[in-house]
Design an enzyme around this catalytic site. Structure first.
Site, PDB file in Angstrom:
ATOM      1  N   ILE A 187      38.295  -1.598  52.697  1.00  0.00           N
ATOM      2  CA  ILE A 187      38.014  -2.880  53.676  1.00  0.00           C
ATOM      3  C   ILE A 187      37.897  -3.939  52.702  1.00  0.00           C
ATOM      4  CG2 ILE A 187      36.607  -1.655  55.635  1.00  0.00           C
ATOM      5  CD1 ILE A 187      34.134  -2.509  54.163  1.00  0.00           C
ATOM      6  N   ASP A 188      38.323  -4.982  53.286  1.00  0.00           N
ATOM      7  CA  ASP A 188      38.630  -6.520  52.545  1.00  0.00           C
ATOM      8  C   ASP A 188      37.280  -6.725  51.697  1.00  0.00           C
ATOM      9  OD1 ASP A 188      40.826  -6.813  53.978  1.00  0.00           O
ATOM     10  OD2 ASP A 188      40.257  -7.970  55.541  1.00  0.00           O
ATOM     11  N   MET A 189      37.253  -7.685  50.794  1.00  0.00           N
ATOM     12  CA  MET A 189      36.368  -8.077  49.851  1.00  0.00           C
ATOM     13  C   MET A 189      34.910  -8.521  50.654  1.00  0.00           C
ATOM     14  SD  MET A 189      36.388 -10.545  46.620  1.00  0.00           S
ATOM     15  CE  MET A 189      36.510 -12.096  47.681  1.00  0.00           C
ATOM     16  N   THR A 195      34.596  -8.372  53.914  1.00  0.00           N
ATOM     17  CA  THR A 195      34.251  -7.490  55.078  1.00  0.00           C
ATOM     18  C   THR A 195      33.111  -6.367  54.671  1.00  0.00           C
ATOM     19  OG1 THR A 195      36.275  -7.521  56.183  1.00  0.00           O
ATOM     20  CG2 THR A 195      34.960  -5.854  57.056  1.00  0.00           C
ATOM     21  N   ARG A 250      41.492  -9.176  61.928  1.00  0.00           N
ATOM     22  CA  ARG A 250      41.899 -10.600  61.784  1.00  0.00           C
ATOM     23  C   ARG A 250      43.233 -11.198  62.252  1.00  0.00           C
ATOM     24  NH1 ARG A 250      40.792 -10.829  55.510  1.00  0.00           N
ATOM     25  NH2 ARG A 250      41.189 -12.967  55.869  1.00  0.00           N
TER      26      ARG A 250
END
Length: 302
Positions: A138-140, A142, A239
């Site tokens: 998962i994104d940094m 998130t 997103r």
């Protein structure tokens, strides 16, 4: 040495040189690029430039990368919020600002460094020394549930479930604007942005299938609290999809040009529920990551 040379297109006119390179070559981190520029290893039209240089149309950008040497990734005693753990898998509630695995120019402080300290050698090796145990990410910025595999059998099982879209992944988010419908489905392919290479976009021509289901949890003045269920798992899927219908996520500076009235670090997105079939027992296991403090505080304010 790997040699890079490219000409600046009109769309990139006036972008900073470091941002321009990071958009075109997404395997290099921004900090690594800035380091190269500082060491005068990046030239424009044959001359080294400073980091503040803004590119012009038809500029010739050249630089060389040294032969990549796979670094030693060291275990680090970083606290982990463990939601579930056994001999096969571990589910962690990832905090905001933590990168999942090391990459060029970023080899410490990641979830992998913390997992290596917590699990020792009990991490699957399928994704190599840079990403031991990592089967998805998962994104940094998130937060929330991420599953990591301790052996190759578990890794193959979870990877197959991800491929079949059978893992239950439910995200909570706050988006700009008030959604009129109580629920809906966004079915739009996602692929690399044609110009800004670090961004994803709705890409009908070259994108891959992407399906996001959303439902309203609560409406506020100017914002909506939603739950998103992923059918597929494309990069930045929620997103990109929410931005595509005019409701980008609060705090998302990549897919929205709106200025947040709150002090936020990136998008307001939390991987709350992660449910999967256990690799050994076949039983359904579900982890529920509580909302982070900043997120709950935002809801209270709204």
């Amino acid at each position: 040495m790997e040699h890079f040379s490219f000409q600046i297109s009109e769309e990139l006119e006036e972008e900073r040189i470091d941002k321009c390179i990071s958009m075109l070559i997404d395997s290099l981190s921004r900090s690594f690029i800035q380091k190269m520029i500082k060491e005068e290893k990046v030239s424009v039209n044959g001359k080294p430039v400073k980091g503040s240089y803004r590119v012009k149309t038809d500029d010739e950008v050249t630089f060389e990368l040294p032969e990549s040497v796979e670094p030693d990734i060291e275990p680090e005693n970083i606290p982990l919020d463990v939601l579930y753990e056994d001999k096969d898998v571990i589910v962690v509630n990832k905090p905001k600002g933590m990168v999942v695995h090391p990459a060029a120019g970023h080899y410490s402080g990641t979830l992998v460094n913390a997992l290596m300290h917590h699990c020792g050698k009990d991490l699957s090796g399928i994704n190599g020394v840079m990403r031991p145990g990592i089967v998805h990410r998962i994104d940094m910025d998130t937060t929330g549930s991420i599953i990591v595999c301790k052996n190759d059998k578990a890794h193959n099982s979870i990877a197959q479930q991800l491929k079949e879209h059978s893992i239950n992944r439910r995200y909570h988010a706050i988006c700009y604007g008030v959604l009129k419908e109580d629920e809906g489905t966004i079915d739009q392919p996602i692929g690399r942005h044609p110009v800004e290479r670090k961004k994803m976009a709705i890409n009908v021509k070259n994108g891959k299938e992407a399906v996001t289901h959303f439902r309203v949890l609560k409406r506020f003045s100017g914002y909506t609290y939603i739950e998103c269920v992923l059918e597929t798992g494309r990069t930045h899927q929620i997103r990109v999809h929410m931005a595509s219908i005019g409701h980008p996520l609060l705090g998302d500076e990549v897919y929205s040009n709106r200025k947040s009235p709150f002090k936020l670090q990136g998008q307001t997105l939390h991987a709350k529920i992660l449910g999967f079939k256990h690799p050994s027992t076949g039983e359904y296991v579900e982890a529920d990551a509580p909302l982070p403090e900043y997120f709950q505080h935002l809801l209270d304010i709204l």
